[in-house]
Write an enzyme that holds these catalytic residues in place. Structure first.
Site, mmCIF file in Angstrom:
data_model
loop_
_atom_site.group_PDB
_atom_site.id
_atom_site.type_symbol
_atom_site.label_atom_id
_atom_site.label_comp_id
_atom_site.label_asym_id
_atom_site.label_seq_id
_atom_site.Cartn_x
_atom_site.Cartn_y
_atom_site.Cartn_z
ATOM 1 N N GLU A 127 0.856 -1.182 0.000
ATOM 2 C CA GLU A 127 0.000 0.000 0.000
ATOM 3 C C GLU A 127 0.897 1.240 0.000
ATOM 4 O OE1 GLU A 127 -2.664 0.475 3.344
ATOM 5 O OE2 GLU A 127 -3.751 2.071 2.348
ATOM 6 N N GLY A 267 2.990 2.316 10.823
ATOM 7 C CA GLY A 267 2.785 1.506 12.021
ATOM 8 C C GLY A 267 2.626 0.032 11.710
ATOM 9 N N MET A 269 0.444 -2.931 8.670
ATOM 10 C CA MET A 269 -0.278 -3.071 7.408
ATOM 11 C C MET A 269 -1.163 -4.308 7.424
ATOM 12 S SD MET A 269 -0.898 -1.851 4.491
ATOM 13 C CE MET A 269 -2.098 -2.629 3.420
ATOM 14 N N GLU A 270 -2.384 -4.102 6.956
ATOM 15 C CA GLU A 270 -3.458 -5.100 7.092
ATOM 16 C C GLU A 270 -3.501 -6.149 5.979
ATOM 17 O OE1 GLU A 270 -3.937 -1.755 6.360
ATOM 18 O OE2 GLU A 270 -5.504 -1.526 4.846
ATOM 19 N N ASN A 271 -2.393 -6.488 5.339
ATOM 20 C CA ASN A 271 -2.393 -7.493 4.270
ATOM 21 C C ASN A 271 -3.249 -8.698 4.648
ATOM 22 O OD1 ASN A 271 -0.090 -5.937 3.203
ATOM 23 N ND2 ASN A 271 0.970 -6.872 4.928
ATOM 24 N N GLU A 304 -5.559 -3.135 12.672
ATOM 25 C CA GLU A 304 -5.221 -3.967 11.502
ATOM 26 C C GLU A 304 -6.178 -5.145 11.395
ATOM 27 O OE1 GLU A 304 -3.375 -2.415 9.632
ATOM 28 O OE2 GLU A 304 -2.493 -1.068 11.114
ATOM 29 N N GLU A 326 -9.860 3.851 6.272
ATOM 30 C CA GLU A 326 -9.064 4.306 7.414
ATOM 31 C C GLU A 326 -9.903 5.041 8.463
ATOM 32 O OE1 GLU A 326 -6.459 2.988 8.003
ATOM 33 O OE2 GLU A 326 -5.693 2.315 6.063
HETATM 34 N N1 PHE Z 1 -2.998 0.804 5.862
HETATM 35 C C1 PHE Z 1 -2.131 0.938 6.997
HETATM 36 C C2 PHE Z 1 -3.043 1.137 8.192
HETATM 37 O O1 PHE Z 1 -3.536 2.186 8.460
HETATM 38 C C3 PHE Z 1 -1.182 2.072 6.940
HETATM 39 C C4 PHE Z 1 -0.094 1.994 5.935
HETATM 40 C C5 PHE Z 1 -0.138 2.786 4.803
HETATM 41 C C6 PHE Z 1 0.985 1.171 6.140
HETATM 42 C C7 PHE Z 1 0.879 2.774 3.874
HETATM 43 C C8 PHE Z 1 2.010 1.154 5.232
HETATM 44 C C9 PHE Z 1 1.961 1.963 4.106
HETATM 45 O O2 PHE Z 1 -3.383 0.255 8.873
HETATM 46 ZN ZN ZN Z 2 -5.553 1.505 8.722
#
Ligand code: PHE
Ligand code: ZN
Length: 882
Positions: A127, A267, A269-271, A304, A326
């Site tokens: 992301e 912080g 990442m929600e993969n 996450e 978000e």
């Molecule tokens: N999507 C992640 C979050 O808010 C944030 C994120 C964005 C991490 C871009 C890495 C790069 O949970």
């Molecule tokens: Zn998020």
């Protein structure tokens, strides 16, 4: 138009011309090159009106295309064009299989976007647009595909091979290599792709869902961190249960994995099924982590996890919709924390962040609506506005709908859009359809930036027992829009009688009973509400729970504030009344500064603080909030002209005056809260530590050996990181910098092997609120524990320095020049981090004239350099506001 100034607009959105039904990746990790073979099953998108049969895929600078095949036939260069960042395949049929082979060098990737190496492990961050650094792809969030990932790597160095979904195959290969195959049945956009190859240990747990399915929970960390996983696992299980109970959302795969990595831009990442976390946001144990870090980790783990529904099952159509996932997910994690710990304290913390940082962003050249209309670089929009203000907007919908209809709305949203990539309009439509409440006007919150002010006046008519409130809303112009239409917002109010009891509310011309804590629908530029049957002049308790992200302007008298500070049942409003009194005291001190040493606090304020300090029936965490001074940063937000030195000196004067007036109460409170028993993490114990450390902070304004010794003893006790950190913080901020030196040396000695604690050590020193820090900060850049390629270290040193306002804004411009230097250095390899540091330089508008000039000239200097899109956007927008 330079390459850097290319703007992407929301209004230009078009559906993708092709659909990638399945994505099969074969990733062979190698020391010099990693090869990526992508086999894509493609067909034309029936929803696209584009007549051309050209498929355009995005690719990053660092990838070397080796081969392109269509339906098994190698294409030659007449069949495709490769121009830097795009691969265009000509004359595509209705449906086909496209295979590309690329070579990449993750070990050279310092931007930490795409596949990169952190320590000894390979990991990914895709992301927003990182996947294109791995292979050529339709790298946009509305291109959903079913992914199968095969990873192979040398087994000895990389025994663990992970990707999204479920493991389907694994085995050994020749030459000491091995492989693993993962399949994720849920279609997802590329930004949710993840893989990891490394030498990691695993901590296991299990969760049984409400429908009785067993889910394996696994956290992967480097071996030396294996004792720091318990808190995250416990937080994860609590979050999973909470989401079932509160949103009816169940986890959907058999496996949920978390991996901790040291080098990470954000912080976590929600993969899908494979969350990747910044080590600092997941690893904790009481010896090395403060209470605040425990709480932060719990919130991020929950955040996450919650994305699995708000973000993954229902994702974003385009990056302008970022707040769809978000804002909603921040709102959900805030509700979770409020339910799990103290709701009032959580609300106060969130409002503090919003008013300190988001209001500042709204007043800056980077101001944007929670759904921006355009961007140069999307990475710049992972902002407090999209996240925290976005959460406030969801919270307002909740307030307007009430609990039951809000839940109906979220159920409808998840049902209706499961498996889709949608917009914030779809979210609002679900809320409105489920509730029958019209939210058309409410949508301006998504398209208009800026912080509204609500000017409230009142009038009491004793003859007919009517009390009226008149509300006028106005929003200042921001760069993207001059004139703002009125917002629809919920204003929660109560009217208190002289004893502090909430009066029953009856609005003229509407339903009879409103209860005694009601929500007024503000929809117009000016509105008057008349309450009937009010037998005495009430005290209004306004914007209860901070029901909308606005500035409230009501001319409270000192008596009213003192009354609310002791009587208001609404935790937020009670705290807010204390804050207003403390801000007012600080402002008076600012006016007195020439004779500051003689500054006297009002007795009424002293009494109010004393009452809170000695009240042992109150939640200590709440008392800590009530008596805490507003930060220099928040004080700056409340001023029309920001003189950082004056704010600092005045705040120190108030600190000293409070300590002088309440010395014995502070000392008593410290002793009563100083728990020497077994370490505990109950809400009460945490609250007591917070309160005790605030008392110690005040007492050390007195410059007496006794209190310095108390802080030194607290450090020496090494009871837990909250107390150790607080003691150090207090001594570092002390005029006599010699006091802290031996403890800092001791601290480093103890913890040099723990990167997380070393970051705290950097941050304490670089963020201190004591003038003349720059030399020391520069020296720390040469410390052997500093590493400019590690974002946590950069944040601990440079980020903390920026937060030390008197140093960043030093009148000789040295702070700006230093930050400018760091931005230029970092921009060469990590634009995302560089741009984050550039934002504060753009916030010159309300600073003193001399500083404005220095900030602008620093921006001009940056502007001469060869900049990334990220930094270019921040710098150019700031300069055009100068
Ligand atoms: N999507 C992640 C979050 O808010 C944030 C994120 C964005 C991490 C871009 C890495 C790069 O949970
Ligand atoms: Zn998020």
């Amino acid at each position: 138009m330079t390459q850097n100034s290319q703007v992407t607009y929301l209004k230009d959105y078009q559906v993708p011309d092709f659909i990638i039904e399945t994505t099969d990746l074969d990733i062979r990790v190698g020391d010099e090159y990693t090869s990526v073979v992508a086999r894509l099953k493609v067909r034309r998108n029936p929803a696209s009106s584009e007549p051309s049969s050209e498929l355009i895929l995005q690719g990053g600078k660092g990838i070397k295309l080796q081969d392109v095949m269509m339906d098994g036939l190698i294409l030659d260069e007449s069949n495709y064009d490769l121009n830097g960042s795009e691969l265009a395949i000509h004359q595509c049929p209705e449906a086909f299989e496209l295979t590309t082979e690329c070579l990449i060098q993750p070990q050279l990737n310092a931007s930490l976007e795409g596949l990169y190496k952190s320590g000894g492990m390979y990991c990914t961050q895709c992301e927003a647009e990182g996947f294109r650094n791995i292979t050529y792809y339709l790298d946009r969030p509305d291109a959903l595909s079913v992914f199968t990932t095969r990873i192979s790597a040398p087994k000895a160095s990389y025994p663990i091979l992970l990707a999204n979904g479920n493991p389907v195959d694994q085995g050994d290969l020749e030459n000491g290599e091995h492989y693993a195959v993962w399949h994720d049945p849920f279609p997802k956009p590329a930004y949710l792709f993840a893989m990891v190859a490394g030498d990691l240990v695993r901590q296991d747990d299990q969760f049984t869902t409400q429908s009785g399915r067993k889910v394996d929970l696994q956290i992967f960390v480097e071996a030396h961190n294996s004792h720091k996983c318990d808190h995250a696992l416990a937080s994860l299980k609590r979050s999973m249960l909470w989401d079932e109970q509160n949103y009816g959302r169940e986890y959907d795969l058999d496996l949920f994995m978390i991996v901790a990595v040291d080098d990470f831009n954000m912080g976590a990442m929600e993969n899908k099924g494979l969350n990747i976390f910044n080590s600092d946001c997941v690893l904790a144990d009481p010896a090395t982590s403060s209470d605040a870090m425990f709480e932060r980790i719990e919130g991020i783990v929950a955040h996450e996890y919650f994305h699995n529904w708000s973000g993954n099952r229902v994702t974003c159509r385009d990056w302008f919709q970022l707040s769809l996932k978000e804002g909603f997910t921040v709102y959900r994690d805030a509700q979770y924390t409020a339910d799990t710990y103290s709701a009032a304290v959580k609300r106060i913390d969130d409002v503090t962040v919003l008013r300190t940082h988001q209001f500042a962003e709204d007043a800056s050249p980077m101001a944007h609506p929670i759904r921006p209309a355009s961007y140069i670089e999307i990475n710049n929009f992972y902002s407090v506005t999209v996240y925290e203000k976005g959460a406030e907007v969801v919270g307002m919908i909740h307030t307007l709908l009430g609990d039951d209809l809000f839940r109906k709305g979220s159920d409808l949203y998840f049902d209706r859009h499961d498996g889709q990539a949608v917009t914030t309009d779809d979210f609002v439509a679900a809320m409105s359809d489920a509730s029958g409440i019209n939210l058309d006007q409410f949508k301006y919150w998504y398209s208009q930036a800026g912080t509204p002010t609500l000017a409230v006046t009142d009038h009491y008519n004793a003859i007919n027992n009517e009390y009226s409130l008149t509300v006028v809303q106005s929003t200042p112009a921001t760069a993207e829009c001059e004139v703002k239409l009125p917002f629809h917002l919920p204003l929660r109010v109560a009217l208190l009688d002289t004893k502090g009891k909430e009066l029953p509310l009856q609005l003229q011309g509407s339903e009879p009973v409103l209860g005694n804590n009601c929500v007024l629908n503000i929809t117009q530029a000016q509105q008057t509400f008349i309450f009937e049957g009010i037998a005495e002049q009430p005290t209004p308790s306004l914007l209860r729970g901070f029901s909308a992200p606005v500035k409230l302007d009501y001319a409270y008298t000192e008596e009213q504030l003192l009354f609310l500070a002791s009587k208001d049942q609404d935790g937020f409003c009670r705290w807010e009344a204390c804050q207003r009194l403390l801000i007012e005291a600080t402002e008076r001190a600012m006016g007195f500064m020439s004779q500051a040493s003689h500054y006297q606090l009002k007795d009424s304020l002293v009494t109010m603080l004393r009452t809170s300090l000695v009240d042992e029936t109150l939640d200590p965490a709440m008392v800590a909030k009530l008596v805490q001074l507003p930060s220099e940063a928040y004080l700056a937000e409340t001023q029309t002209i920001v003189d950082v030195d004056l704010i600092h000196t005045a705040r120190e004067a108030i600190r000293l005056a409070i300590a002088t007036a309440l010395e014995s109460e502070l000392l008593y409170c410290y002793q009563r809260c100083h728990d020497t028993g077994v370490f505990s993490q109950t809400g009460k114990a945490i609250g007591q530590r917070a309160l005790k450390n605030i008392c110690l902070y005040y007492l050390n304004a007195l410059d007496q050996a006794l209190y310095q010794t108390m802080a030194q003893d607290q450090y020496a006790l090494q009871a837990n990181m909250t107390d150790v950190g607080a003691a150090l913080h207090i001594l570092i901020g002390h005029k006599n910098s010699e006091l802290a030196a031996p403890l800092l040396a001791d601290f480093y000695q103890r913890w040099q092997g723990d990167a997380q604690v070393v970051c705290q050590w950097f941050a304490m020193q670089c963020g201190a609120s004591r003038p003349g820090l720059l030399g020391q900060v520069k020296a720390l850049l040469d410390h052997n524990a500093f590493d400019i390629r590690n974002p946590n270290k950069v944040r601990s040193v440079v980020g903390s320095f920026i937060r030390s306002a008197i140093n960043f804004h030093a009148v000789d411009g040295s702070g700006y020049a230093f930050v400018g230097d760091m931005i230029l250095k970092l921009d060469g390899f990590n634009p995302m981090i560089a741009a984050g540091l550039a934002k504060p330089l753009g916030r010159f508008k309300r600073k003193t004239k001399d500083r404005q000039q220095l900030m602008v000239s620093q921006l001009q200097r940056l502007n001469q350099a060869e900049l990334s899109k990220d930094v270019f956007e921040v710098v150019s927008k700031a300069l055009s506001a100068s």
